[in-house]
Design a protein around this motif. Structure first.
Motif, mmCIF file in Angstrom:
data_model
loop_
_atom_site.group_PDB
_atom_site.id
_atom_site.type_symbol
_atom_site.label_atom_id
_atom_site.label_comp_id
_atom_site.label_asym_id
_atom_site.label_seq_id
_atom_site.Cartn_x
_atom_site.Cartn_y
_atom_site.Cartn_z
ATOM 1 N N ALA A 309 110.577 -114.242 47.739
ATOM 2 C CA ALA A 309 110.091 -115.601 47.512
ATOM 3 C C ALA A 309 109.187 -116.033 48.650
ATOM 4 N N LEU A 310 108.024 -116.558 48.287
ATOM 5 C CA LEU A 310 107.146 -117.171 49.270
ATOM 6 C C LEU A 310 107.688 -118.562 49.618
ATOM 7 N N PRO A 311 107.303 -119.120 50.770
ATOM 8 C CA PRO A 311 107.825 -120.440 51.156
ATOM 9 C C PRO A 311 107.592 -121.524 50.113
ATOM 10 N N GLU A 312 106.471 -121.445 49.375
ATOM 11 C CA GLU A 312 106.199 -122.476 48.378
ATOM 12 C C GLU A 312 106.963 -122.258 47.076
ATOM 13 N N GLY A 313 107.773 -121.221 47.017
ATOM 14 C CA GLY A 313 108.654 -121.037 45.870
ATOM 15 C C GLY A 313 108.242 -119.985 44.877
ATOM 16 N N LYS A 314 107.033 -119.430 44.988
ATOM 17 C CA LYS A 314 106.630 -118.377 44.068
ATOM 18 C C LYS A 314 107.463 -117.126 44.326
ATOM 19 N N ILE A 315 107.820 -116.434 43.236
ATOM 20 C CA ILE A 315 108.742 -115.298 43.340
ATOM 21 C C ILE A 315 108.059 -114.027 42.868
ATOM 22 N N LEU A 316 108.133 -112.999 43.691
ATOM 23 C CA LEU A 316 107.557 -111.691 43.366
ATOM 24 C C LEU A 316 108.695 -110.696 43.154
ATOM 25 N N PRO A 317 108.890 -110.207 41.918
ATOM 26 C CA PRO A 317 109.901 -109.167 41.716
ATOM 27 C C PRO A 317 109.421 -107.846 42.312
ATOM 28 N N TYR A 318 110.348 -107.054 42.803
ATOM 29 C CA TYR A 318 109.959 -105.735 43.303
ATOM 30 C C TYR A 318 111.118 -104.761 43.190
ATOM 31 N N ARG A 319 110.771 -103.485 43.166
ATOM 32 C CA ARG A 319 111.754 -102.415 43.189
ATOM 33 C C ARG A 319 111.602 -101.658 44.508
ATOM 34 N N ILE A 320 112.705 -101.239 45.072
ATOM 35 C CA ILE A 320 112.658 -100.563 46.361
ATOM 36 C C ILE A 320 113.536 -99.317 46.327
ATOM 37 N N LEU A 321 112.983 -98.234 46.827
ATOM 38 C CA LEU A 321 113.681 -96.951 46.905
ATOM 39 C C LEU A 321 113.928 -96.643 48.374
ATOM 40 N N TYR A 322 115.186 -96.489 48.720
ATOM 41 C CA TYR A 322 115.537 -96.129 50.090
ATOM 42 C C TYR A 322 115.688 -94.613 50.201
ATOM 43 N N PRO A 323 115.505 -94.070 51.396
ATOM 44 C CA PRO A 323 115.707 -92.625 51.566
ATOM 45 C C PRO A 323 117.151 -92.239 51.256
ATOM 46 N N GLU A 324 117.354 -91.016 50.852
ATOM 47 C CA GLU A 324 118.717 -90.523 50.667
ATOM 48 C C GLU A 324 119.430 -90.557 52.016
ATOM 49 N N ASN A 325 120.698 -90.962 51.989
ATOM 50 C CA ASN A 325 121.491 -91.067 53.223
ATOM 51 C C ASN A 325 120.790 -91.968 54.243
ATOM 52 N N TYR A 326 120.299 -93.075 53.746
ATOM 53 C CA TYR A 326 119.567 -94.042 54.577
ATOM 54 C C TYR A 326 120.385 -94.430 55.804
ATOM 55 N N ASP A 327 119.782 -94.284 56.971
ATOM 56 C CA ASP A 327 120.452 -94.538 58.243
ATOM 57 C C ASP A 327 119.636 -95.575 59.006
ATOM 58 N N LYS A 328 120.187 -96.760 59.180
ATOM 59 C CA LYS A 328 119.453 -97.828 59.855
ATOM 60 C C LYS A 328 119.235 -97.556 61.340
ATOM 61 N N ASN A 329 119.869 -96.545 61.858
ATOM 62 C CA ASN A 329 119.644 -96.178 63.255
ATOM 63 C C ASN A 329 118.411 -95.289 63.420
ATOM 64 N N LYS A 330 117.832 -94.891 62.277
ATOM 65 C CA LYS A 330 116.617 -94.078 62.314
ATOM 66 C C LYS A 330 115.425 -94.954 61.949
ATOM 67 N N LYS A 331 114.235 -94.396 61.993
ATOM 68 C CA LYS A 331 113.024 -95.086 61.593
ATOM 69 C C LYS A 331 112.320 -94.293 60.501
ATOM 70 N N TYR A 332 111.889 -94.982 59.437
ATOM 71 C CA TYR A 332 111.286 -94.325 58.288
ATOM 72 C C TYR A 332 109.899 -94.917 57.991
ATOM 73 N N PRO A 333 109.023 -94.126 57.395
ATOM 74 C CA PRO A 333 107.767 -94.682 56.883
ATOM 75 C C PRO A 333 108.055 -95.646 55.735
ATOM 76 N N LEU A 334 107.089 -96.523 55.464
ATOM 77 C CA LEU A 334 107.181 -97.441 54.324
ATOM 78 C C LEU A 334 105.893 -97.329 53.521
ATOM 79 N N VAL A 335 106.029 -97.246 52.206
ATOM 80 C CA VAL A 335 104.879 -97.143 51.302
ATOM 81 C C VAL A 335 104.883 -98.331 50.350
ATOM 82 N N LEU A 336 103.768 -99.068 50.311
ATOM 83 C CA LEU A 336 103.577 -100.135 49.326
ATOM 84 C C LEU A 336 102.709 -99.590 48.201
ATOM 85 N N PHE A 337 103.194 -99.674 46.959
ATOM 86 C CA PHE A 337 102.470 -99.171 45.783
ATOM 87 C C PHE A 337 102.125 -100.352 44.881
ATOM 88 N N LEU A 338 100.815 -100.539 44.629
ATOM 89 C CA LEU A 338 100.337 -101.620 43.770
ATOM 90 C C LEU A 338 99.920 -101.071 42.407
#
Length: 540
Positions: A309-338
């Motif tokens: 949600a943007l501050p003015e209230g507009k809402i953008l749906p999205y899907r997100i795929l996390y790496p297998e065995n996602y570990d927040k102690n590591k760092k991963y690349p991020l890809v935005l697909f339009l």
């Protein structure tokens, strides 16, 4: 407003059935805005001249939820506003009974008890009839109408906010109202916000004269209207004028005028054509795709459904795929697909049509662990700021980066920044790619968000050549296009590639001979599509 006083006749048409309530929800936390000092108690009455139940003296608005069996639930919802001249609510015939019919079809229903003018006796019907035609009635009623409309808007906002809790899709929330309740339903189709916008509206024998009607917005919801020509209150012109207003604005509308039925037919069975109105409404909902469960490909299950949600209230749906065995102690690349124009909507599904399965392949998940984000642009909007002439083949497309960015593009990029703050993201390895409309959004994103993306891979897109300057120099580009593209002219990519070359940007250009608009198939088949992307690192 003289005709309005006759709305009390709707009391003749109250239902005899008593509803079973699933859940009662207080619409507001704390005192009700605008009527904080109201201290009288809500009442119900069946000991009246018609021996039928009415609700009166509503001071604390509520929603009564009727939820469908999960086996038939389709994700759609209707807020139902009973009528009663803003003095009572015909709670069964114009409320609970309609909810029971719809819930069997898989539609979640919320019957709204909205604020009413005060009744001073225990016999609201008798009190009404004593005031009919008198100035006192109008003076007593008029101030409560905007409060009731506010309750209608608040009801939509509540259901949208709690959509996940009730198994509802945020883009499938409509409102229906009868008589005075139809006033509420029609009114919320004007001057709405993103939070309280109805996705469809159904005023039934509504009181809504032309002077109450505003301007029809560009994104006005579809409209279903029903009434009987022999309406005793003479309100048919209100329905007709509302319908004509929608049609004149080239918006979707359907009007049913029955020869017989009177005012207040609701769910009552009178063996008249008007008995079938609810079935027509169900067919209309089916035409809008509201009676079908959204199609979900099980293959996409690893992509989690979320919203931004943007501050003015507009809402953008999205899907997100996390790496297998996602570990927040590591760092991963991020890809935005339009995605492209054909995948626009609010189902949070179609945007995965092209490209999503590439990132799900076992070898890619193993060799290129990354956070993959697929936002969905709403129908009627566009990632990039463009002007398109569709009378030419390929389309003539002009870009304008001097204008403010379209809000979906802003939301998508702000989402990337938010995820970079909150998730285990390697900020030096953030990438953007997209096809067709999304390829155009890729070019514009790099321009508007310089030094955010290490690499950009626009497919069959284009951009504003004159605007591109040294601000984009930190981003590496791999541009793809088919030379036989009949939709987006290959010259748009050629020109952008030429400009990138002149700026001495890192550039790779792939043009596919004889390939039409679907050059993304060729791009995704490139052996180095992912390895090239992930090999780049942003230098701060």
């Amino acid at each position: 407003m003289k005709k309005f006083s006759l709305l009390v006749i709707s009391a003749f048409f109250l239902s005899l059935l008593t509803p079973a309530q699933d859940k009662v929800i207080q619409l507001y936390d704390g005192p009700t805005p605008g009527s904080e000092t109201w201290n009288w108690n809500e009442g119900e009455n069946e000991n009246n001249m018609f021996k039928e139940k009415v609700v009166f003296n509503v001071t604390r608005p509520t929603l009564t939820a009727f939820l469908p069996d999960p086996a038939v639930a389709n994700g759609s919802a209707v807020i139902i506003c009973p009528g009663g001249a803003f003095h009572t609510l015909s709670i069964n015939n114009e409320g609970m009974d309609a909810a029971r019919w719809l819930v069997k079809k898989g539609v979640a229903c919320f019957v709204l008890k909205y604020r009413l003018a005060r009744t001073y006796t225990a016999d609201p019907l008798g009190e009404w009839f004593a005031k009919i035609g008198k100035k006192e009635f109008e003076e007593h009623t008029t101030p409560v109408i905007p409060l009731a409309i506010a309750d209608g808007k608040a009801a939509i906002a509540y259901v949208r906010k709690h959509a996940t809790e009730y198994g509802i899709l945020q883009n499938r929330i409509g409102i229906m109202g009868f008589s005075a309740g139809g006033t509420i339903a029609a009114a919320v189709a004007f001057n709405y916000s993103n939070e309280n916008k109805p996705n469809f509206v159904a005023p039934v024998y509504t009181y809504f004269p032309p002077e109450m009607q505003g301007n029809v917005a560009n994104d006005a919801p579809p409209l279903f209207i029903a009434a009987a020509s022999d309406d005793q209150l003479g309100l048919v012109p209100h329905s007709v004028s509302l319908y004509n207003k929608w049609i004149a604005s080239k918006k979707m509308a359907e009007l049913h005028l029955y020869a017989k039925g009177g005012h207040g037919f609701g769910m009552k069975k009178q063996n008249l054509p008007s008995d079938k109105w609810i079935e027509s409404f169900g067919e209309w909902m089916s035409l809008q795709g509201l009676m079908k469960k959204p199609v979900s490909d099980p293959a996409y299950a690893p992509y989690q459904k979320k919203e931004f949600a943007l501050p003015e209230g507009k809402i953008l749906p999205y899907r997100i795929l996390y790496p297998e065995n996602y570990d927040k102690n590591k760092k991963y690349p991020l890809v935005l697909f339009l995605h492209g124009a054909g995948e626009r909507g609010n189902d949070n599904e179609k945007q995965l049509t092209h490209g999503a399965k590439l990132f799900l392949k076992d070898e890619n998940r193993k060799n290129f662990p990354a956070i993959i984000v697929f936002p969905q642009c709403p129908e009627g909007s566009f990632w990039a700021v463009t002007k398109i002439d569709r009378n030419q083949q390929p389309f003539k497309i002009d870009f304008d980066y001097s204008a403010d960015a379209n809000w979906p593009l802003t939301a998508a990029n702000e989402l990337v920044k938010k995820l970079s703050d909150e998730e285990a993201v390697d900020r030096s390895k953030v990438y953007i790619t997209g096809l067709s409309m999304g390829g155009m959004g890729t070019f514009e994103s790099v321009y508007r968000y310089p030094a955010l993306y290490a690499a950009a891979l626009p497919i069959c897109g284009g951009g504003h050549v004159k605007s591109y300057d040294k601000r984009i120099i930190k981003t590496a580009f791999w541009v793809f296009h088919g030379d036989a593209d009949a939709v987006v002219n290959v010259d748009l990519s050629r020109q952008m590639a030429g400009k990138l070359k002149s700026l001495k940007a890192k550039l790779r250009y792939s043009e596919y001979p004889g390939v039409n608009h679907n050059s993304w198939d060729n791009a995704f088949a490139e052996k180095e599509y992912l390895s090239w992307m992930f090999s780049h690192k942003l230098k701060k």
